[in-house]
Design a protein around this motif. Structure first.
Motif, PDB file in Angstrom:
ATOM      1  N   PHE A 137      29.122  42.137  50.568  1.00 13.43           N
ATOM      2  CA  PHE A 137      28.866  42.201  49.277  1.00 13.43           C
ATOM      3  C   PHE A 137      28.189  40.852  48.885  1.00 13.43           C
ATOM      4  CE2 PHE A 137      32.510  44.733  50.040  1.00 13.43           C
ATOM      5  CZ  PHE A 137      32.262  45.697  49.305  1.00 13.43           C
ATOM      6  N   ASN A 138      26.944  40.872  48.259  1.00 15.68           N
ATOM      7  CA  ASN A 138      26.084  39.760  48.125  1.00 15.68           C
ATOM      8  C   ASN A 138      25.630  39.797  46.761  1.00 15.68           C
ATOM      9  OD1 ASN A 138      26.502  38.550  51.005  1.00 15.68           O
ATOM     10  ND2 ASN A 138      25.114  40.600  51.335  1.00 15.68           N
ATOM     11  N   GLY A 139      25.651  38.553  45.917  1.00 19.12           N
ATOM     12  CA  GLY A 139      24.961  38.703  44.634  1.00 19.12           C
ATOM     13  C   GLY A 139      25.320  39.615  43.463  1.00 19.12           C
ATOM     14  N   ILE A 140      26.728  40.003  43.424  1.00 20.54           N
ATOM     15  CA  ILE A 140      27.531  40.706  42.567  1.00 20.54           C
ATOM     16  C   ILE A 140      27.803  40.098  41.164  1.00 20.54           C
ATOM     17  CG2 ILE A 140      29.227  42.342  42.456  1.00 20.54           C
ATOM     18  CD1 ILE A 140      27.555  42.905  44.527  1.00 20.54           C
ATOM     19  N   ARG A 141      27.571  40.332  40.035  1.00 17.12           N
ATOM     20  CA  ARG A 141      27.909  40.176  38.635  1.00 17.12           C
ATOM     21  C   ARG A 141      28.503  41.197  38.279  1.00 17.12           C
ATOM     22  NH1 ARG A 141      26.750  36.276  41.164  1.00 17.12           N
ATOM     23  NH2 ARG A 141      25.698  34.424  40.668  1.00 17.12           N
ATOM     24  N   ALA A 142      30.013  40.934  37.705  1.00 13.36           N
ATOM     25  CA  ALA A 142      30.681  42.144  37.225  1.00 13.36           C
ATOM     26  C   ALA A 142      31.470  41.505  35.838  1.00 13.36           C
ATOM     27  CB  ALA A 142      31.460  42.571  38.079  1.00 13.36           C
ATOM     28  N   SER A 143      31.816  42.509  35.024  1.00 14.16           N
ATOM     29  CA  SER A 143      32.737  42.553  33.989  1.00 14.16           C
ATOM     30  C   SER A 143      33.617  43.669  34.042  1.00 14.16           C
ATOM     31  CB  SER A 143      31.798  42.366  32.587  1.00 14.16           C
ATOM     32  OG  SER A 143      31.256  43.626  32.165  1.00 14.16           O
ATOM     33  N   VAL A 144      35.053  43.448  34.117  1.00 14.97           N
ATOM     34  CA  VAL A 144      35.938  44.409  34.374  1.00 14.97           C
ATOM     35  C   VAL A 144      36.686  44.552  33.121  1.00 14.97           C
ATOM     36  CG1 VAL A 144      37.834  44.984  35.680  1.00 14.97           C
ATOM     37  CG2 VAL A 144      35.937  43.907  36.623  1.00 14.97           C
ATOM     38  N   PHE A 190      32.380  38.410  51.093  1.00 19.11           N
ATOM     39  CA  PHE A 190      31.811  38.445  49.637  1.00 19.11           C
ATOM     40  C   PHE A 190      31.028  37.045  49.296  1.00 19.11           C
ATOM     41  CE2 PHE A 190      35.459  40.945  49.644  1.00 19.11           C
ATOM     42  CZ  PHE A 190      35.266  41.991  48.664  1.00 19.11           C
ATOM     43  N   THR A 191      29.642  37.245  49.075  1.00 16.97           N
ATOM     44  CA  THR A 191      28.990  36.002  48.901  1.00 16.97           C
ATOM     45  C   THR A 191      28.189  35.959  47.480  1.00 16.97           C
ATOM     46  OG1 THR A 191      28.367  35.829  51.201  1.00 16.97           O
ATOM     47  CG2 THR A 191      26.987  34.604  49.895  1.00 16.97           C
ATOM     48  N   ASP A 192      28.516  34.982  46.833  1.00 17.56           N
ATOM     49  CA  ASP A 192      27.772  34.605  45.393  1.00 17.56           C
ATOM     50  C   ASP A 192      28.117  36.069  44.584  1.00 17.56           C
ATOM     51  OD1 ASP A 192      26.319  33.949  43.359  1.00 17.56           O
ATOM     52  OD2 ASP A 192      24.454  34.687  44.116  1.00 17.56           O
ATOM     53  N   LEU A 249      37.652  37.838  57.093  1.00 16.31           N
ATOM     54  CA  LEU A 249      37.249  37.898  55.674  1.00 16.31           C
ATOM     55  C   LEU A 249      36.723  36.726  55.216  1.00 16.31           C
ATOM     56  CD1 LEU A 249      37.479  39.142  52.718  1.00 16.31           C
ATOM     57  CD2 LEU A 249      39.838  38.006  52.534  1.00 16.31           C
ATOM     58  N   THR A 250      35.518  36.728  54.474  1.00 17.70           N
ATOM     59  CA  THR A 250      34.531  35.837  54.380  1.00 17.70           C
ATOM     60  C   THR A 250      34.725  35.685  52.700  1.00 17.70           C
ATOM     61  OG1 THR A 250      33.596  35.401  56.381  1.00 17.70           O
ATOM     62  CG2 THR A 250      32.415  34.383  54.426  1.00 17.70           C
ATOM     63  N   LEU A 251      34.979  34.489  51.906  1.00 13.47           N
ATOM     64  CA  LEU A 251      34.479  34.345  50.551  1.00 13.47           C
ATOM     65  C   LEU A 251      33.570  33.165  50.454  1.00 13.47           C
ATOM     66  CD1 LEU A 251      36.900  36.139  50.436  1.00 13.47           C
ATOM     67  CD2 LEU A 251      37.566  35.263  48.186  1.00 13.47           C
ATOM     68  N   GLN A 252      32.246  33.350  50.076  1.00 16.31           N
ATOM     69  CA  GLN A 252      31.408  32.097  49.768  1.00 16.31           C
ATOM     70  C   GLN A 252      30.992  32.077  48.338  1.00 16.31           C
ATOM     71  OE1 GLN A 252      30.695  29.887  52.022  1.00 16.31           O
ATOM     72  NE2 GLN A 252      29.124  29.157  50.505  1.00 16.31           N
ATOM     73  N   ASN A 253      31.180  31.024  47.699  1.00 17.88           N
ATOM     74  CA  ASN A 253      30.638  31.057  46.163  1.00 17.88           C
ATOM     75  C   ASN A 253      31.120  32.134  45.374  1.00 17.88           C
ATOM     76  OD1 ASN A 253      29.326  30.082  44.038  1.00 17.88           O
ATOM     77  ND2 ASN A 253      27.365  30.856  44.365  1.00 17.88           N
ATOM     78  N   VAL A 254      32.616  32.312  45.439  1.00 16.45           N
ATOM     79  CA  VAL A 254      32.806  33.247  44.685  1.00 16.45           C
ATOM     80  C   VAL A 254      33.785  32.759  43.628  1.00 16.45           C
ATOM     81  CG1 VAL A 254      35.057  35.033  44.747  1.00 16.45           C
ATOM     82  CG2 VAL A 254      33.434  34.909  46.626  1.00 16.45           C
ATOM     83  N   ARG A 255      33.682  33.428  42.226  1.00 18.02           N
ATOM     84  CA  ARG A 255      34.206  32.702  41.077  1.00 18.02           C
ATOM     85  C   ARG A 255      34.935  33.790  40.135  1.00 18.02           C
ATOM     86  NH1 ARG A 255      32.541  28.198  37.863  1.00 18.02           N
ATOM     87  NH2 ARG A 255      32.938  28.333  35.801  1.00 18.02           N
ATOM     88  N   PHE A 256      36.038  33.638  40.075  1.00 13.02           N
ATOM     89  CA  PHE A 256      36.970  34.789  39.120  1.00 13.02           C
ATOM     90  C   PHE A 256      37.278  33.943  37.790  1.00 13.02           C
ATOM     91  CE2 PHE A 256      38.643  36.732  43.266  1.00 13.02           C
ATOM     92  CZ  PHE A 256      37.499  37.621  43.555  1.00 13.02           C
ATOM     93  N   LEU A 315      35.456  28.469  46.444  1.00  4.61           N
ATOM     94  CA  LEU A 315      36.243  29.495  45.634  1.00  4.61           C
ATOM     95  C   LEU A 315      36.416  28.791  44.398  1.00  4.61           C
ATOM     96  CD1 LEU A 315      37.929  32.139  45.172  1.00  4.61           C
ATOM     97  CD2 LEU A 315      39.664  30.914  45.987  1.00  4.61           C
ATOM     98  N   SER A 316      36.257  29.515  43.061  1.00  2.00           N
ATOM     99  CA  SER A 316      36.538  28.868  41.588  1.00  2.00           C
ATOM    100  C   SER A 316      37.076  29.882  40.987  1.00  2.00           C
ATOM    101  CB  SER A 316      35.062  28.594  40.895  1.00  2.00           C
ATOM    102  OG  SER A 316      34.376  27.502  41.532  1.00  2.00           O
ATOM    103  N   VAL A 317      38.199  29.847  40.545  1.00  2.00           N
ATOM    104  CA  VAL A 317      39.273  30.733  39.815  1.00  2.00           C
ATOM    105  C   VAL A 317      40.055  30.092  38.484  1.00  2.00           C
ATOM    106  CG1 VAL A 317      39.702  32.114  41.823  1.00  2.00           C
ATOM    107  CG2 VAL A 317      40.897  30.020  41.587  1.00  2.00           C
ATOM    108  N   GLN A 318      40.039  30.844  37.636  1.00  2.00           N
ATOM    109  CA  GLN A 318      40.845  30.564  36.697  1.00  2.00           C
ATOM    110  C   GLN A 318      42.289  30.793  36.712  1.00  2.00           C
ATOM    111  OE1 GLN A 318      37.995  31.844  33.149  1.00  2.00           O
ATOM    112  NE2 GLN A 318      39.755  31.173  32.322  1.00  2.00           N
ATOM    113  N   GLY A 319      43.170  29.668  36.493  1.00  2.00           N
ATOM    114  CA  GLY A 319      44.725  29.866  36.379  1.00  2.00           C
ATOM    115  C   GLY A 319      45.290  29.946  35.035  1.00  2.00           C
TER     116      GLY A 319
END
Length: 558
Positions: free
Chosen positions: A354-361, A401-403, A453-460, A484-488
């Motif tokens: 999965f590359n270059g995904i932008r999503a609002s859930v 998962f990349t970007d 499992l690979t996560l590269q530049n993933v932001r939640f 990895l950038s995540v809100q806590g």
């Protein structure tokens, strides 16, 4: 230019000078005439009005349209023309070497009467074979033009679906209604620029077809239950471009052994899922440059019992207002309710990117205002996340998962985040969470039984507070998480939760908002977990150990 090249050029000019223009003209004419059939003097256009079609929207024109098709096929090919007008019809059989052309003002309208339809001759009965237009073993068949094909599907609505969902097995299902288009074992099939709408069942079913080219098709299919868009079964060399699909059920379902498929530059919206895969040997599939909006029930859904699924790429995809948004479930045991033959060898799901995904859930599914019947929402669809779920001795392998940047609505509870056994259900992503306390235990990504499992530049990120960890890993092996950038949240027990996993490397991790605990390490089987650097300042506490977790299993460098 060398002397040899100059001589060669002169010799060619000299040769051409010796050949008279009439001779060349005759030679060319001979070449052309060799390709022209004997009946070329006759018109290659087969206007259905010339065979008795009225086009008044009231007269049943089935026999006249079929006569035009048969005549075109008997002449070894040509164009069957649907001119301006509304041509009502029942079941039609398309044949080889035909271009079925709908003029801009032309509409082929399905009869509202069930007795005007038959099963397609030679079409397998799986998911029903009552049909409006179909072809079997056809070659070089095209449907083109800016006109429309309308299935009149509302006339067949009785409130019942086909009951082929998880655990239903089609019992008491409604199969006695026409699909819009079915193609079985066709080769070199082309669908271009036509508007397809209001099927009584699936819109387009392609079964064991090869060399399929779909370009500029618009589908609006929201009048009946099981209103799929594209539904493929064991097809090869399929290419879908520039399409717009709004439907009620799966927008692009690929069951069985589909191989060498590309989907690009398309937009999709549906109640259930966009790209749905299940069973068979499905391999070498690329989806790119697509827009997904107002889609619930998981935009990208891979759910398999026994399957050989590998080499999938999803890139440059925007998702707006979805639930899911990605779900992969795998049990390695037979879950074959689609009529597909499971693979004979060892089953697997591997090499998915999965590359270059932008999503609002969104927090919960939202009813589509143009779907006239009530939709049932599953408990597990609420507060959804990305789900990678295998079980027992089965693993998902090499998932990357990349970007990837996902914004979640938030609202998850401590009850969801609590320690509980996740059910071993792989049929649907939300089925995993239906019996859990109101949804998944992570707001961003839940992964169980994953190797590589690979996560590269993933932001939640979150729109509202959420009391669940951003990520939960259970029995994850060999994972590299970089950037990895995540809100806590200070109401969540931890930002990351790792259970009985090994060989995990976190580098350049960023905690975007304050959290109570960075990492909750649980279980006695953790091994080789490393957190190396990053911006971890907003974590009040670095690590919490429980369930027999050993401090020696973690290496932390801040």
């Amino acid at each position: 230019m060398t002397i040899q090249e100059s001589s060669a050029q002169l010799s060619r000019r000299a040769w051409l000078g010796k050949v008279s223009v009439p001779a060349l003209t005759l030679a060319a004419a001979g070449m052309i005439s060799a390709k022209v059939p004997e009946n070329a003097a006759k018109s290659a256009i087969y206007d259905v009005r010339d065979y008795g079609a009225k086009g008044d929207g009231k007269t049943l024109d089935t026999a006249a349209i079929q006569a035009a098709i048969d005549a075109c096929n008997a002449a070894q090919g040509g164009t069957v023309l649907i001119p301006a007008g509304v041509f009502m019809s029942g079941t039609l059989q398309l044949k080889s070497n035909i271009t079925f052309y709908l003029s801009a003002g032309g509409k082929l309208l399905g009869s509202p009467k069930r007795e005007d339809y038959t099963a397609g001759k030679g079409v397998p009965s799986g998911n029903g074979n009552i049909v409006f237009l179909y072809a079997v073993n056809a070659e070089r068949l095209s449907i083109e033009g800016k006109g429309s094909i309308d299935g009149n599907g509302l006339a067949f609505y009785n409130g019942k679906g086909d009951n082929t969902g998880p655990g239903q097995k089609g019992i008491d299902g409604n199969f006695d209604r026409p699909h819009l288009l079915i193609f079985y074992q066709c080769t070199e099939l082309r669908l271009h620029n036509t508007f397809l709408q209001a099927s009584a069942y699936h819109c387009i079913r392609l079964l064991q077809c090869k060399q399929v080219y779909i370009d500029g098709i618009r589908i609006y299919n929201r009048v009946n239950k099981n209103n799929d868009g594209f539904h493929f079964s064991s097809c090869q060399y399929v290419h879908i471009t520039n399409c717009d699909v709004q439907c009620q059920d799966d927008a692009c379902a690929l069951f069985g052994s589909n191989k060498f498929v590309t989907v690009t530059n398309c937009s999709f919206s549906t109640r259930w899922s966009i790209f749905r895969f299940g069973g068979g040997e499905s391999q070498n599939i690329a989806v790119s440059n697509c827009l997904i909006y107002d889609t619930y029930g998981c935009p990208i859904k891979i759910s398999a019992g026994r399957a050989s699924i590998e080499n999938f790429s999803f890139s440059n995809i925007i998702m707006k207002n979805v639930t899911g948004p990605i779900g992969i479930g795998f049990s390695g045991t037979s879950n074959n309710n689609q009529g597909n033959n499971p693979p004979a060898g060892k089953s697997f799901i591997r090499n998915i990117s999965f590359n270059g995904i932008r999503a609002s859930v969104v927090a919960v599914p939202v009813p589509h205002p143009d779907i006239h019947f009530e939709l049932n929402f599953k408990e597990g669809e609420k507060n959804s996340c990305i789900t990678l779920n295998a079980m027992d001795d089965c693993y998902l392998e090499n998932i990357s998962f990349t970007d990837v940047h996902v914004t979640y609505a938030g609202g998850g509870t401590l009850a969801q985040a609590g320690k509980h056994d996740v059910p071993k259900i792989a049929a649907e992503y939300f089925g995993v969470w239906d019996t859990a306390p109101g949804g998944p235990p992570a707001y961003g990504l839940y992964a169980r039984n994953v190797k590589g499992l690979t996560l590269q530049n993933v932001r939640f990120e979150l729109e509202n507070d959420d009391s669940r960890p951003a990520i939960v890993f259970e029995n994850v092996q060999d994972a590299a998480i970089n950037g990895l950038s995540v809100q806590g949240s200070t109401s969540a027990p931890s930002l990351l939760r790792i259970v009985n996993s090994k060989d995990l490397l976190f580098t350049a991790t960023r905690v975007l908002t304050p959290c109570q605990v960075l990492l909750s390490l649980e279980g006695p089987s953790n091994e080789g977990v490393q957190i190396d650097g990053g911006d971890l300042r907003k974590a009040i506490k670095q690590v919490a150990y429980s369930g027999g977790a050993n401090e020696n299993s973690l290496k932390l460098r801040t």
